[in-house]
Scaffold this motif. Structure first.
Motif, PDB file in Angstrom:
ATOM      1  N   LEU A 406       0.826  -1.206   0.000  1.00 55.96           N
ATOM      2  CA  LEU A 406       0.000   0.000   0.000  1.00 55.96           C
ATOM      3  C   LEU A 406       0.860   1.257   0.000  1.00 55.96           C
ATOM      4  CD1 LEU A 406      -2.821   1.298   0.180  1.00 55.96           C
ATOM      5  CD2 LEU A 406      -2.600   1.173   2.679  1.00 55.96           C
ATOM      6  N   VAL A 409       1.859   2.028  -3.461  1.00 55.09           N
ATOM      7  CA  VAL A 409       0.739   2.590  -4.218  1.00 55.09           C
ATOM      8  C   VAL A 409       0.649   4.095  -3.976  1.00 55.09           C
ATOM      9  CG1 VAL A 409      -1.768   2.634  -4.468  1.00 55.09           C
ATOM     10  CG2 VAL A 409      -0.573   0.441  -4.247  1.00 55.09           C
ATOM     11  N   SER A 413       1.774   7.120  -6.812  1.00 59.49           N
ATOM     12  CA  SER A 413       0.755   8.095  -7.203  1.00 59.49           C
ATOM     13  C   SER A 413       1.097   9.485  -6.699  1.00 59.49           C
ATOM     14  CB  SER A 413      -0.618   7.659  -6.692  1.00 59.49           C
ATOM     15  OG  SER A 413      -0.588   7.424  -5.296  1.00 59.49           O
ATOM     16  N   ASN A 446      -0.012  -2.265  -8.636  1.00 57.48           N
ATOM     17  CA  ASN A 446       0.162  -2.596  -7.223  1.00 57.48           C
ATOM     18  C   ASN A 446      -1.169  -2.610  -6.488  1.00 57.48           C
ATOM     19  OD1 ASN A 446       2.997  -3.103  -6.678  1.00 57.48           O
ATOM     20  ND2 ASN A 446       3.370  -0.985  -7.248  1.00 57.48           N
ATOM     21  N   CYS A 447      -2.116  -1.789  -6.915  1.00 60.49           N
ATOM     22  CA  CYS A 447      -3.467  -1.865  -6.348  1.00 60.49           C
ATOM     23  C   CYS A 447      -4.087  -3.238  -6.622  1.00 60.49           C
ATOM     24  CB  CYS A 447      -4.350  -0.773  -6.950  1.00 60.49           C
ATOM     25  SG  CYS A 447      -4.153   0.857  -6.224  1.00 60.49           S
TER      26      CYS A 447
END
Length: 524
Positions: A406, A409, A413, A446-447
């Motif tokens: 997470l 991610v 972003s 990765n999500c």
């Protein structure tokens, strides 16, 4: 206005308090606070820290090959490392944008997401810390098991009541404490430990990555693709592949650890960039060769039966029984290198979190050796508890991996969000536009890994719903500590969208970072 100045080579930090006497004359009062992270590292010092990654694949390749074959292991270990290499390139931009901040990629996530979702920072940071900190328990237990199997096979005693106690666990606890002592003494002992164990690592690497190609029984025909057979269906194969990519992220993505030491490099911009890129290239070669070399001489069934024990048999074939004892010592050295990097990186993450307002102020402290020792206290206590209370090393990994993925991610972003929200910030290593598309694609991928891997982890046979709940609990804990910091310690209002663009640090160490104008006496 930022009250924090983390530049380690700057003059002693100053606390400025403006007061007015009865003539309304402003007076600057300065208090010296000299403790900061020091600039004592070169790029190759950070590179040495990433040598722990070959130790990760050495520890895990037997489990992967045992389930999905050597070609499956090659596909997913190499695939994970290719993703990590691309991510390392992307992280060069934010690493040189915020060179004074300790904490690595969790800091990039915080800076990029704070104006949209303030909890992204603490969730990323606690996830990053948990992913790295768990190395202490995992490698401690792995080393203990290897020592027992090689030299004390008859010592099979165990005690299981509230805690689990046996010889491997005693060894693991001893190693965790020893590495804590070494790291708390400063950067030099940490680097010395890294160079010593990193040098030892090259011996087993050569024996496992190069020598097998020259054995008489090596054959490419031994390489098997067992993914579909292990999964049972085409969709099951896709799902299992995503699970293994999710699992391997814990080890392959770890090459970004050299960004955690950005404030401690002599030349922050150049050294950070070199450490990120060169460590990525080295580990890419290791992850490409090792599965093929081992799979060509060790059968899938042999690895499934003894995911760690097959190394001893291979060493006997290569160099004989007596010399294999020495090489196993070198293998243990590679595990100690991973524990060393985890202890240093995890403590700096907690320190960076505190300095940036993401967790309680207690972590915003360095000892007389300029080391964030309070984070190490927490690492030591929690990892010893994990060693004594959890039944297997896999339970530790499964619980910590969710937050770590997470974090990536959010960090990937964040690179895009920072371009949009703060386009004028200096970017010494500015990425070209195609790399921004790569960052977006990797964040989405990765999500997907997180959604499938965290909920289907039991397909590997090494975890389940309990570990999923523990992973969620860690993220909730990170959010709770952040809210406590904001509401109780800073006496500020908690908001989901933090519109301030300066890092909100109000601890004693942060206030000590304020500077005073020599000519006007005003706070800068």
């Amino acid at each position: 206005m930022s009250l924090s100045s983390d530049h380690p080579d700057a003059a002693p930090s100053v606390t400025a308090a403006l007061t007015a006497d009865h003539h309304s004359t402003e007076t600057a009062v300065a208090v010296v606070d000299e403790r900061r992270l020091l600039k004592t590292m070169h790029w190759y010092d950070g590179f040495v820290m990433t040598l722990s990654n070959p130790g990760f694949i050495i520890a895990g390749i037997g489990y992967t090959t045992g389930q999905i074959g050597a070609l499956g292991a090659l596909a997913f270990w190499l695939g994970s490392m290719i993703i990590a290499v691309l991510q390392n390139k992307i992280y060069t931009e934010p690493a040189t944008m915020f060179p004074e901040h300790s904490g690595g990629i969790a800091m990039y996530a915080f800076e990029g997401w704070r104006s949209r979702f303030s909890l992204a920072g603490p969730m990323s940071a606690i996830g990053y810390w948990a992913g790295w900190s768990s190395v202490l328990a995992i490698f401690g237990l792995t080393t203990g098991s290897l020592v027992q199997a090689q030299w004390f096979p008859s010592q099979t005693w165990s005690v299981t009541h509230i805690v689990h106690l046996d010889l491997p666990r005693l060894i693991a606890v001893g190693l965790i404490i020893a590495l804590w002592i070494i790291n708390s003494l400063g950067v030099k002992p940490m680097k010395l430990m890294g160079y010593l164990t990193g040098t030892l690592l090259f011996v087993p690497l050569i024996l496992f990555m190069i020598v097998p190609f020259f054995l008489s029984d090596f054959s490419f025909s031994h390489l098997s693709w067992g993914l579909l057979g292990a999964a049972g269906s085409p969709w099951g194969a896709v799902q299992l592949g995503l699970v293994w990519l999710y699992l391997n992220a814990w080890s392959a993505y770890g090459i970004e650890v050299c960004a955690t030491f950005a404030p401690e490099y002599h030349d922050t911009e150049r050294d950070t960039h070199k450490a990120l890129i060169r460590s990525a290239m080295f580990c890419l070669g290791v992850y490409a060769l090792l599965p093929v070399a081992l799979g060509g001489v060790v059968s899938q069934q042999a690895m499934a039966d003894a995911p760690m024990g097959f190394y001893a048999d291979l060493l006997h074939r290569e160099i004989g029984g007596a010399a294999s004892n020495v090489v196993i010592i070198f293998m243990i050295g590679s595990f100690l290198l991973g524990m060393n990097a985890a202890s240093a990186g995890g403590a700096r993450t907690l320190y960076g979190m505190a300095r940036s307002g993401m967790t309680i102020t207690w972590f915003d402290h360095v000892n007389k050796h300029n080391v964030p020792n309070r984070g190490m206290y927490v690492d030591v206590v929690l990892n010893i508890c994990a060693v004594l209370l959890l039944p297997t090393t896999v339970a530790v990994l499964a619980a910590s991996n969710m937050g770590y993925v997470l974090c990536h991610v959010f960090a990937l972003s964040a690179v895009l969000l920072l371009r949009r929200d703060r386009p004028d910030l200096p970017r010494p290593m500015r990425l070209s536009t195609p790399w921004l598309w790569v960052a977006a694609a990797l964040a989405l991928f990765n999500c997907l890994l997180l959604a499938v891997g965290a909920t289907s982890f039991s397909m590997t046979g090494y975890g389940g719903i309990r570990e999923f709940i523990v992973g969620l609990a860690l993220l909730v804990l990170g959010c709770a500590l952040y809210i406590y910091r904001r509401v109780v310690q800073e006496r500020a209002r908690f908001t989901v969208r933090d519109q301030t663009m300066d890092i909100p640090v109000v601890t004693q160490a942060a206030v000590a970072g304020a500077t005073v104008s020599r000519t006007t006496g005003e706070t800068a």
